[in-house]
Design an enzyme around this catalytic site. Sequence first.
Site, PDB file in Angstrom:
ATOM      1  N   ARG A  81       2.091  -0.377  -6.398  1.00 19.52           N
ATOM      2  CA  ARG A  81       2.680   0.034  -7.881  1.00 19.52           C
ATOM      3  C   ARG A  81       3.230  -1.158  -8.446  1.00 19.52           C
ATOM      4  O   ARG A  81       3.482  -1.618  -9.625  1.00 19.52           O
ATOM      5  CB  ARG A  81       3.664   1.131  -7.930  1.00 19.52           C
ATOM      6  CG  ARG A  81       4.667   1.046  -7.148  1.00 19.52           C
ATOM      7  CD  ARG A  81       5.351   2.541  -7.054  1.00 19.52           C
ATOM      8  NE  ARG A  81       4.612   3.258  -5.679  1.00 19.52           N
ATOM      9  CZ  ARG A  81       4.781   4.276  -5.485  1.00 19.52           C
ATOM     10  NH1 ARG A  81       5.819   5.051  -5.871  1.00 19.52           N
ATOM     11  NH2 ARG A  81       4.118   5.062  -4.395  1.00 19.52           N
ATOM     12  N   LYS A  88       4.384   0.088   8.727  1.00 21.93           N
ATOM     13  CA  LYS A  88       3.829   1.445   9.023  1.00 21.93           C
ATOM     14  C   LYS A  88       3.777   1.665  10.375  1.00 21.93           C
ATOM     15  O   LYS A  88       3.751   0.680  11.114  1.00 21.93           O
ATOM     16  CB  LYS A  88       2.272   1.173   8.459  1.00 21.93           C
ATOM     17  CG  LYS A  88       2.297   1.212   7.054  1.00 21.93           C
ATOM     18  CD  LYS A  88       0.669   1.173   6.295  1.00 21.93           C
ATOM     19  CE  LYS A  88       0.692   1.139   4.781  1.00 21.93           C
ATOM     20  NZ  LYS A  88       1.071   2.433   4.390  1.00 21.93           N
TER      21      LYS A  88
END
Length: 493
Positions: free
Chosen positions: A353, A279
């Site tokens: 996920r 990130k």
Amino acid sequence: MEFLIKNSHTLTNQKTECLVITIDSGKKQSDIVNEIDELTHGMISQLIKSGDISGELGKTTLLYPCIAGFTQKLLLVGCGKCKEFDFSKAKKVIQNVVKELVAKNIKSITWDLLTVNTAYSSIIAKQLPQIVNDITYHFDLFKTEKAPKLNLAKVNLIYGDKEQTQSISCNLQQGKIIADAILATKTLANMPSNICNAQYLAEQGKLLDKTYESLKTTCLGEKELAKLNMNAYLAVGRGSQNESIMTVIEYNGAKDKKAQPIVLVGKGLTFDSGGLSIKPAASMDEMKYDMCGAATVYGVMQAVAELNLPINVVGVMAGCENMPDGNAYRPGDILTTMSGTTVEVINTDAEGRLVLCDTLTYVERFNPKAVIDIATLTGACIVALGHHYTGVMGNDEKLVTQLVHASNKADDKAWALPMDNDFQDQIKSTCADIVNAGGRDGGTITAACFLSRFTQKYHWAHLDIAGTAWKSGANKGATGRPVAMLIQYLLDQ
Ligand code: BES
Ligand code: MN
Ligand code: ZN
């Protein structure tokens, strides 16, 4: 802090430090106010006449009546027009009163708040402890100088209708348990990642087990997860020095011990750096909040035990850390999940996920009545719903509707997003069954589509709390959402 309902039509003779009285902005005051006015030789009516108090919503005036036989302080608070007094107005009134009580270090009050407009008494009673906690909570564990403390220990609320007193009192006690659960969630979620890792989540889970007879906590470390073939979960944690641990908290409150449980699964990324798909630096600190789903499960399980709910509930905290490292999983890797479905990793930052898919397969063993996962899953959810609404998706329309309904009831807003087959094309892979990132468009929905591939055996809903679980900026901190909504959902069962 103790909250109590007293069945009474009057505030006089109450042995508290301070009487809190609501003043109408219209011409007529309540009997309660009139009585106090008489007792104080017309002090209140004089102040109204002179224009010093007007009943303006939320405006407070603290008085120290020097009158023989009158020992209490008097806190007057404007409530606007009584007839228009509703929950949102009550919120403003409560906030201002509590601020005044903190400033003046008042320890016990008696208040006519619930009598202002009885149509809203139940909801105000339920929300009162939450509003009080909300404005007095400070995460100052690591500050040398602590925030001013609220010394308020006792809140007495009078209520005139004898028949309804019981149910109002029940609402108030429920509200107190919900408020404490939100607090527990906030404190856990605010912990920095150098302290709060998956091990720490496990320890907190074990503490719940120790505190409540009705809770049983089990922890599965990397060895156990490997035995279960939870390879997607393990891949995410591989770059971290901290062990991945899944913590399972079971509550058996149903008469029928074998009754199908409601299962809550919380994303517990104690830090999400993005992994090799790292990130940007800006706001990366906020990825310590990527375990807010797990913190929500923690708070809800505490409340379930406190409320002694007559149902079975299982809470799972999927603890893990996503870091770049020589041993980290990479873009391009193909993972075989516990269910057998293979996943091509497009982006190591779509890690939530991957942790959730194996956990969702794992919980099949509980033969669940319904499974709800809670996750700070996608930045796209903030684009879609801002910081106001939690996103709800799922494979069962009734469950989704129930959750949205509970959210409205709990003043913890949620909004259903569509999730039909049109979106499934975006997670097709050229070399595996599916990819872990479906592109920018509809990112919240394609993430849910990914999860839907692992939840076909039960009724399932997914809560994306990326926008609602914490606040940024000057008021940076966890919000404790969606604890209230989930407890309401469980209460409704
Ligand atoms: N934890 C983040 C989602 C997130 C980001 C929540 C910012 C709140 C604020 C999640 O793991 C993530 O990184 N998601 C990616 C998915 C993408 C790579 C498909 C995202 O939203 O960018
Ligand atoms: Mn991520
Ligand atoms: Zn994440």
